[in-house]
Design an enzyme around this catalytic site. Structure first.
Site, PDB file in Angstrom:
ATOM      1  N   SER A  48      41.569  49.987  41.470  1.00 48.92           N
ATOM      2  CA  SER A  48      42.821  50.668  41.745  1.00 48.92           C
ATOM      3  C   SER A  48      43.177  50.537  43.226  1.00 48.92           C
ATOM      4  CB  SER A  48      42.691  52.125  41.289  1.00 48.92           C
ATOM      5  OG  SER A  48      43.931  52.641  40.922  1.00 48.92           O
ATOM      6  N   ASN A 108      51.760  44.919  43.229  1.00 52.78           N
ATOM      7  CA  ASN A 108      53.187  44.636  43.399  1.00 52.78           C
ATOM      8  C   ASN A 108      53.845  45.911  43.926  1.00 52.78           C
ATOM      9  OD1 ASN A 108      55.649  43.321  43.268  1.00 52.78           O
ATOM     10  ND2 ASN A 108      55.919  43.633  41.068  1.00 52.78           N
ATOM     11  N   GLU A 164      46.639  52.699  33.069  1.00 52.26           N
ATOM     12  CA  GLU A 164      46.235  51.301  32.939  1.00 52.26           C
ATOM     13  C   GLU A 164      47.419  50.424  32.541  1.00 52.26           C
ATOM     14  OE1 GLU A 164      43.171  48.464  33.513  1.00 52.26           O
ATOM     15  OE2 GLU A 164      43.438  50.568  34.065  1.00 52.26           O
ATOM     16  N   LEU A 224      50.424  50.743  33.644  1.00 54.34           N
ATOM     17  CA  LEU A 224      51.113  50.440  34.893  1.00 54.34           C
ATOM     18  C   LEU A 224      50.347  49.400  35.698  1.00 54.34           C
ATOM     19  CD1 LEU A 224      53.430  51.022  36.838  1.00 54.34           C
ATOM     20  CD2 LEU A 224      52.045  52.862  37.815  1.00 54.34           C
ATOM     21  N   LEU A 272      48.411  47.146  34.517  1.00 60.24           N
ATOM     22  CA  LEU A 272      48.571  45.867  33.820  1.00 60.24           C
ATOM     23  C   LEU A 272      49.912  45.226  34.161  1.00 60.24           C
ATOM     24  CD1 LEU A 272      47.587  43.771  31.751  1.00 60.24           C
ATOM     25  CD2 LEU A 272      48.592  45.212  29.951  1.00 60.24           C
ATOM     26  N   HIS A 274      42.191  53.346  32.084  1.00 62.50           N
ATOM     27  CA  HIS A 274      41.920  53.524  33.513  1.00 62.50           C
ATOM     28  C   HIS A 274      40.711  54.448  33.656  1.00 62.50           C
ATOM     29  CE1 HIS A 274      43.949  52.408  37.269  1.00 62.50           C
ATOM     30  NE2 HIS A 274      43.579  53.569  37.780  1.00 62.50           N
ATOM     31  N   SER A 275      39.524  53.875  33.597  1.00 59.03           N
ATOM     32  CA  SER A 275      38.316  54.701  33.581  1.00 59.03           C
ATOM     33  C   SER A 275      37.132  53.923  34.137  1.00 59.03           C
ATOM     34  CB  SER A 275      37.990  55.145  32.150  1.00 59.03           C
ATOM     35  OG  SER A 275      37.514  54.043  31.391  1.00 59.03           O
ATOM     36  N   TRP A 276      36.134  54.657  34.560  1.00 55.25           N
ATOM     37  CA  TRP A 276      34.931  54.034  35.121  1.00 55.25           C
ATOM     38  C   TRP A 276      34.208  53.170  34.094  1.00 55.25           C
ATOM     39  CZ3 TRP A 276      33.798  53.339  39.984  1.00 55.25           C
ATOM     40  CH2 TRP A 276      34.358  54.183  40.950  1.00 55.25           C
TER      41      TRP A 276
END
Length: 354
Positions: free
Chosen positions: A195, A223, A301, A303, A305, A333-335
């Site tokens: 991230s 971006n 995730e 976003l 991507l 979006h995770s460890w």
């Protein structure tokens, strides 16, 4: 959340049905809550872990004072293979998130790579900031806050009582101290992160090609000058410690554009830096429970991507041949997602450093 320190079999995918509906909701939420905890390094709070094989390595920064890194030596004792491992936006002052949440540092050491884990830098993007974080010209005061929520906006603490200068620290003070005190090779190092740390890894490689021959970005925001991204980052930084994006870089000026991977992509192509760029689909696996954390992780995730796909197109227009892309069909979006991605990346990084 120490779920990654156990042996796991193959991850199974969730049954379609209700998860498909949740994924659609998640994509919609990505537009409504653009980042939130997205650059925070996870969708669940961390429970501190500690690796007794690693040691504290303190280095003074002229602007930031003493900064701690955690160092884990390569299994074979070499000093020429080095990787910097960057945290997410909620980076605590105790340990690096990769040590807290995963066993990746041990996996790197077992691959005969020396691991350098900078500690701290919440919401910093590992950048040299324009000014200490403040609002309306009012300096922060009082003790540091919890690191969670806009209520901390006027509290003191790292990056508020002084100006963040993380890029200078990583590429000068820490780099030189590692070489002088531990004999670590200051050239052809690797750097990767998740991230916020993924975006920063590309920035460091773009402007310091002698130091970094490899960079990896997992679920990064690649971006950041796209419509809405600055305000999304503003909200995220307020949520992660009450930091002000305007103190980091004025809007749309050279300092901001310098931080945007989409803008500096030609540097990465010209340097021929080996890159590993990853973002998952946002679809959960059967290990991601049906809860609000999973739904948020799906949105975040999605976003990441979208940003990563835009970066992929940008690199393609430049004729890039130095990138490996990884787009797993499942993962939020995770460890757990970042742990698995790091394991996939290690062999490629091992071949491109030292």
């Amino acid at each position: 959340m120490r779920t990654l320190r156990r042996k796991r079999g193959p991850v199974k995918t969730a049954a379609p049905g209700s998860w498909v509906r949740r994924w659609a909701v998640g994509v919609s939420m990505a537009l409504l809550v653009p980042i939130g905890t997205a650059v925070g390094g996870g969708v669940a709070p961390a429970s501190a872990a500690f690796n007794p094989a690693a040691f504290d390595f303190w280095v003074d920064s002229p602007e930031m004072g003493p900064i701690k890194s955690r160092v884990l030596r390569a299994a074979d004792g070499n000093t020429h293979r080095v990787v910097y491992v960057l945290d997410g936006q909620r980076a605590p002052e105790t340990l690096n998130g990769w040590e807290i949440e995963t066993d990746i540092p041990n996996a790197l050491a077992a691959a005969n790579i020396n691991v350098v884990m900078p500690v701290g830098g919440m919401s910093s993007f590992y950048a040299d900031w324009n000014a200490p974080s403040q609002f309306f010209g009012i300096p922060a005061g009082g003790p540091g806050g919890s690191g969670s929520g806009a209520a901390d906006a006027f509290s003191g603490g790292p990056g508020k009582s002084y100006r963040y200068t993380w890029e200078s620290f990583l590429t000068n003070h820490l780099r030189n101290a590692l070489a002088q005190r531990l004999g670590f090779n200051p050239n052809r190092n690797g750097v990767f992160g998740l991230s916020m740390g993924g975006s920063a890894a590309l920035t460091l490689a773009a402007y310091h090609p002698d130091q970094f021959s490899f960079a990896g970005a997992f679920s990064g925001y690649l971006n950041i000058s796209a419509p809405g991204m600055r305000e999304a980052i503003r909200i995220a930084m307020l949520d992660a410690g009450g930091y002000n994006v305007d103190s980091m870089a004025p809007p749309w000026g050279p300092q901001w554009l310098r931080m945007d991977p989409f803008v500096f992509a030609p540097n990465l192509v010209g340097n021929n830096t080996r890159l590993w760029i990853a973002a998952a689909s946002g679809l959960p696996t059967d290990t991601d429970g049906p809860n609000i954390g999973t739904v948020n992780g799906m949105a975040l995730e999605a976003l990441a991507l979208a940003n990563t796909r835009a970066f992929e197109v940008r690199m393609a227009t430049l004729g890039a041949r130095n990138v490996h892309y990884s787009f797993p069909p499942f993962g939020i979006h995770s460890w757990r997602n970042w742990n698995d991605e790091a394991l996939r990346m290690i062999p490629d990084m091992s071949n491109n450093i030292g």
